[in-house]
Scaffold this motif. Structure first.
Motif, PDB file in Angstrom:
ATOM      1  N   TYR A  29      56.504 -32.541 -41.025  1.00 34.89           N
ATOM      2  CA  TYR A  29      57.721 -33.081 -40.430  1.00 34.89           C
ATOM      3  C   TYR A  29      58.165 -32.271 -39.213  1.00 34.89           C
ATOM      4  O   TYR A  29      57.913 -31.067 -39.124  1.00 34.89           O
ATOM      5  CB  TYR A  29      58.861 -33.039 -41.463  1.00 34.89           C
ATOM      6  N   LYS A  39      60.828 -21.138 -38.670  1.00 35.38           N
ATOM      7  CA  LYS A  39      62.076 -20.537 -38.209  1.00 35.38           C
ATOM      8  C   LYS A  39      62.683 -21.290 -37.017  1.00 35.38           C
ATOM      9  O   LYS A  39      63.795 -20.979 -36.604  1.00 35.38           O
ATOM     10  CB  LYS A  39      61.861 -19.069 -37.864  1.00 35.38           C
ATOM     11  N   PHE A  56      60.304 -24.761 -44.224  1.00 31.26           N
ATOM     12  CA  PHE A  56      60.608 -24.881 -42.806  1.00 31.26           C
ATOM     13  C   PHE A  56      60.128 -23.645 -42.051  1.00 31.26           C
ATOM     14  O   PHE A  56      60.186 -22.528 -42.569  1.00 31.26           O
ATOM     15  CB  PHE A  56      62.121 -24.993 -42.607  1.00 31.26           C
ATOM     16  N   ALA A  65      61.605 -34.587 -50.940  1.00 30.39           N
ATOM     17  CA  ALA A  65      61.811 -33.514 -49.964  1.00 30.39           C
ATOM     18  C   ALA A  65      61.766 -33.976 -48.514  1.00 30.39           C
ATOM     19  O   ALA A  65      62.439 -33.410 -47.665  1.00 30.39           O
ATOM     20  CB  ALA A  65      60.763 -32.433 -50.173  1.00 30.39           C
ATOM     21  N   TYR A 125      61.914 -31.660 -37.437  1.00 32.93           N
ATOM     22  CA  TYR A 125      63.358 -31.844 -37.462  1.00 32.93           C
ATOM     23  C   TYR A 125      63.944 -31.229 -36.194  1.00 32.93           C
ATOM     24  O   TYR A 125      63.402 -30.283 -35.637  1.00 32.93           O
ATOM     25  CB  TYR A 125      63.976 -31.133 -38.685  1.00 32.93           C
ATOM     26  N   PHE A 163      62.339 -27.735 -35.682  1.00 34.07           N
ATOM     27  CA  PHE A 163      61.758 -27.144 -36.882  1.00 34.07           C
ATOM     28  C   PHE A 163      60.561 -27.956 -37.351  1.00 34.07           C
ATOM     29  O   PHE A 163      60.638 -29.180 -37.480  1.00 34.07           O
ATOM     30  CB  PHE A 163      62.781 -27.114 -38.027  1.00 34.07           C
ATOM     31  N   GLN A 177      67.645 -29.684 -34.484  1.00 32.98           N
ATOM     32  CA  GLN A 177      68.995 -29.205 -34.761  1.00 32.98           C
ATOM     33  C   GLN A 177      69.715 -28.946 -33.448  1.00 32.98           C
ATOM     34  O   GLN A 177      69.310 -28.069 -32.675  1.00 32.98           O
ATOM     35  CB  GLN A 177      68.983 -27.929 -35.610  1.00 32.98           C
ATOM     36  N   SER A 207      55.663 -30.313 -46.698  1.00 38.83           N
ATOM     37  CA  SER A 207      56.115 -30.603 -48.059  1.00 38.83           C
ATOM     38  C   SER A 207      55.098 -30.020 -49.021  1.00 38.83           C
ATOM     39  O   SER A 207      53.905 -30.301 -48.919  1.00 38.83           O
ATOM     40  CB  SER A 207      56.248 -32.106 -48.286  1.00 38.83           C
ATOM     41  N   LEU A 233      66.004 -35.479 -39.002  1.00 41.82           N
ATOM     42  CA  LEU A 233      64.584 -35.803 -38.993  1.00 41.82           C
ATOM     43  C   LEU A 233      64.230 -36.546 -37.707  1.00 41.82           C
ATOM     44  O   LEU A 233      64.829 -37.554 -37.362  1.00 41.82           O
ATOM     45  CB  LEU A 233      64.233 -36.670 -40.202  1.00 41.82           C
ATOM     46  N   GLN A 285      65.101 -35.878 -45.389  1.00 42.63           N
ATOM     47  CA  GLN A 285      66.394 -35.374 -45.821  1.00 42.63           C
ATOM     48  C   GLN A 285      67.441 -35.628 -44.751  1.00 42.63           C
ATOM     49  O   GLN A 285      67.166 -35.521 -43.558  1.00 42.63           O
ATOM     50  CB  GLN A 285      66.304 -33.871 -46.108  1.00 42.63           C
ATOM     51  N   LEU A 343      60.612 -28.528 -49.248  1.00 40.36           N
ATOM     52  CA  LEU A 343      60.077 -28.431 -47.893  1.00 40.36           C
ATOM     53  C   LEU A 343      60.110 -26.974 -47.475  1.00 40.36           C
ATOM     54  O   LEU A 343      61.093 -26.286 -47.728  1.00 40.36           O
ATOM     55  CB  LEU A 343      60.952 -29.208 -46.901  1.00 40.36           C
ATOM     56  N   TYR A 368      70.952 -25.420 -48.748  1.00 39.20           N
ATOM     57  CA  TYR A 368      70.219 -24.476 -47.920  1.00 39.20           C
ATOM     58  C   TYR A 368      71.189 -23.427 -47.355  1.00 39.20           C
ATOM     59  O   TYR A 368      72.378 -23.667 -47.204  1.00 39.20           O
ATOM     60  CB  TYR A 368      69.575 -25.167 -46.705  1.00 39.20           C
ATOM     61  N   GLY A 373      73.827 -30.151 -38.355  1.00 34.33           N
ATOM     62  CA  GLY A 373      72.737 -30.020 -39.314  1.00 34.33           C
ATOM     63  C   GLY A 373      71.431 -30.515 -38.719  1.00 34.33           C
ATOM     64  O   GLY A 373      71.385 -31.007 -37.601  1.00 34.33           O
ATOM     65  N   LEU A 374      70.359 -30.372 -39.490  1.00 26.90           N
ATOM     66  CA  LEU A 374      69.052 -30.818 -39.019  1.00 26.90           C
ATOM     67  C   LEU A 374      68.948 -32.337 -39.121  1.00 26.90           C
ATOM     68  O   LEU A 374      69.537 -32.964 -40.000  1.00 26.90           O
ATOM     69  CB  LEU A 374      67.936 -30.185 -39.864  1.00 26.90           C
ATOM     70  N   PHE A 399      74.063 -25.415 -45.670  1.00 26.53           N
ATOM     71  CA  PHE A 399      73.866 -26.852 -45.487  1.00 26.53           C
ATOM     72  C   PHE A 399      73.599 -27.519 -46.828  1.00 26.53           C
ATOM     73  O   PHE A 399      72.899 -26.992 -47.689  1.00 26.53           O
ATOM     74  CB  PHE A 399      72.665 -27.127 -44.579  1.00 26.53           C
ATOM     75  N   GLY A 418      66.148 -17.483 -41.228  1.00 27.39           N
ATOM     76  CA  GLY A 418      65.925 -18.906 -40.969  1.00 27.39           C
ATOM     77  C   GLY A 418      66.594 -19.758 -42.030  1.00 27.39           C
ATOM     78  O   GLY A 418      67.635 -19.412 -42.580  1.00 27.39           O
ATOM     79  N   LEU A 419      65.957 -20.887 -42.343  1.00 27.15           N
ATOM     80  CA  LEU A 419      66.508 -21.850 -43.287  1.00 27.15           C
ATOM     81  C   LEU A 419      65.855 -21.638 -44.652  1.00 27.15           C
ATOM     82  O   LEU A 419      64.640 -21.743 -44.787  1.00 27.15           O
ATOM     83  CB  LEU A 419      66.210 -23.261 -42.775  1.00 27.15           C
ATOM     84  N   PHE A 472      70.948 -34.190 -43.463  1.00 29.85           N
ATOM     85  CA  PHE A 472      71.738 -32.972 -43.562  1.00 29.85           C
ATOM     86  C   PHE A 472      73.207 -33.224 -43.239  1.00 29.85           C
ATOM     87  O   PHE A 472      73.532 -34.032 -42.356  1.00 29.85           O
ATOM     88  CB  PHE A 472      71.206 -31.913 -42.589  1.00 29.85           C
ATOM     89  N   GLY A 473      74.075 -32.493 -43.920  1.00 33.82           N
ATOM     90  CA  GLY A 473      75.465 -32.449 -43.549  1.00 33.82           C
ATOM     91  C   GLY A 473      75.662 -31.519 -42.362  1.00 33.82           C
ATOM     92  O   GLY A 473      74.713 -30.875 -41.903  1.00 33.82           O
ATOM     93  N   PRO A 474      76.891 -31.427 -41.862  1.00 32.31           N
ATOM     94  CA  PRO A 474      77.163 -30.601 -40.685  1.00 32.31           C
ATOM     95  C   PRO A 474      77.189 -29.108 -40.967  1.00 32.31           C
ATOM     96  O   PRO A 474      77.203 -28.302 -40.045  1.00 32.31           O
ATOM     97  CB  PRO A 474      78.539 -31.088 -40.230  1.00 32.31           C
ATOM     98  N   GLY A 475      77.213 -28.742 -42.254  1.00 33.20           N
ATOM     99  CA  GLY A 475      77.193 -27.327 -42.603  1.00 33.20           C
ATOM    100  C   GLY A 475      78.572 -26.728 -42.781  1.00 33.20           C
ATOM    101  O   GLY A 475      79.571 -27.235 -42.252  1.00 33.20           O
TER     102      GLY A 475
END
Lengths: 110, 113
Positions: free
Chosen positions: A33, A102, A100, B99, A35, A88, A37, A92, A45, B102, A98, B35, A42-43, B91, B42-43, B104-107
């Motif tokens: 994937y 950095k 990711f 997986a 993504y 990113f 940001q 999977s 897809l 996904q 997942l 997350y 948020g991230l 997040f 990182g994440l 994501f919310g704004p955090g």
């Protein structure tokens, strides 16, 4: 263990192509994937590729997968200032997990 | 749909205080992920739920962290007691199929002083 590696920064001029590279370790990954940001968000897809494909194109985005070398790349054609973000790569490794990288910060100069 | 909703967006607290982060996933999504994002690490996946059941919490840093999902539309991540090294953006994400895709919310940006 599983790991995803990306370079941290990339700078391009508006209108040029951007190529963001990624290497991963788990050869059993079914999907890979990309993504995006944007600052303060948020991230999101962008696109994904199934592991039995070599290439996938979606408008200005081209994903290339070299499964032998475990190398994934994202090419953005005609890069615009609005493409400035962190990108990113992710693999999977299970139904719910997942891994990711950095992230690569793409800066687009006018 | 409004997307994944997180609250609060920003939280500043003192070391030792309890912090509760909240998440409302997209309606109909069976998976929910928490997350943590920092510059250094990182994440990181902390925990994920499937149909409200915690499936993998191996990413939860220590016993000070706990997460619950009492129903399909609400989840919390609690830190008690909080420490300065917990400062990060947290997040929440939800997914219909696992997986991969996904949302994501704004955090929540947490600062522990």
């Amino acid at each position: 263990g599983e790991d995803v590696e990306q370079s941290l920064f990339l700078s391009v001029r508006e209108g040029d192509s951007s190529v963001i590279n990624c290497t991963y370790t788990d050869s059993s990954s079914t999907y890979l994937y990309w993504y995006k940001q944007e600052p303060g968000a948020g991230l999101q897809l962008l696109t994904y590729i199934f592991s039995n494909m070599d290439m996938k194109q979606d408008q200005r985005l081209t994903v290339l997968l070299n499964k032998k070398d475990k190398h994934l790349s994202l090419r953005i054609a005609d890069t615009q200032t609005g493409d400035s973000a962190i990108y990113f790569c992710a693999e999977s490794i299970s139904q719910g997990n997942l891994i990711f990288g950095k992230g690569t910060k793409l800066s687009v100069k006018p | 749909d409004a997307g994944v909703i997180q609250s609060p967006r920003h939280e500043v607290t003192e070391m030792g205080q309890e912090v509760t982060l909240r998440c409302k996933p997209i309606s109909g999504h069976d998976y929910l992920f928490w997350y943590r994002q920092t510059m250094m690490r990182g994440l990181e996946l902390l925990i994920y739920f499937n149909n409200n059941v915690p499936i993998d919490d191996s990413g939860m840093p220590e016993d000070r962290f706990s997460a619950k999902m009492p129903n399909a539309s609400f989840s919390t991540l609690k830190i008690q007691p909080s420490e300065p090294r917990d400062s990060a953006v947290y997040f929440c994400a939800s997914s219909l199929l696992g997986a991969g895709e996904q949302y994501f919310g704004p955090g929540t940006r947490l600062t522990v002083t």
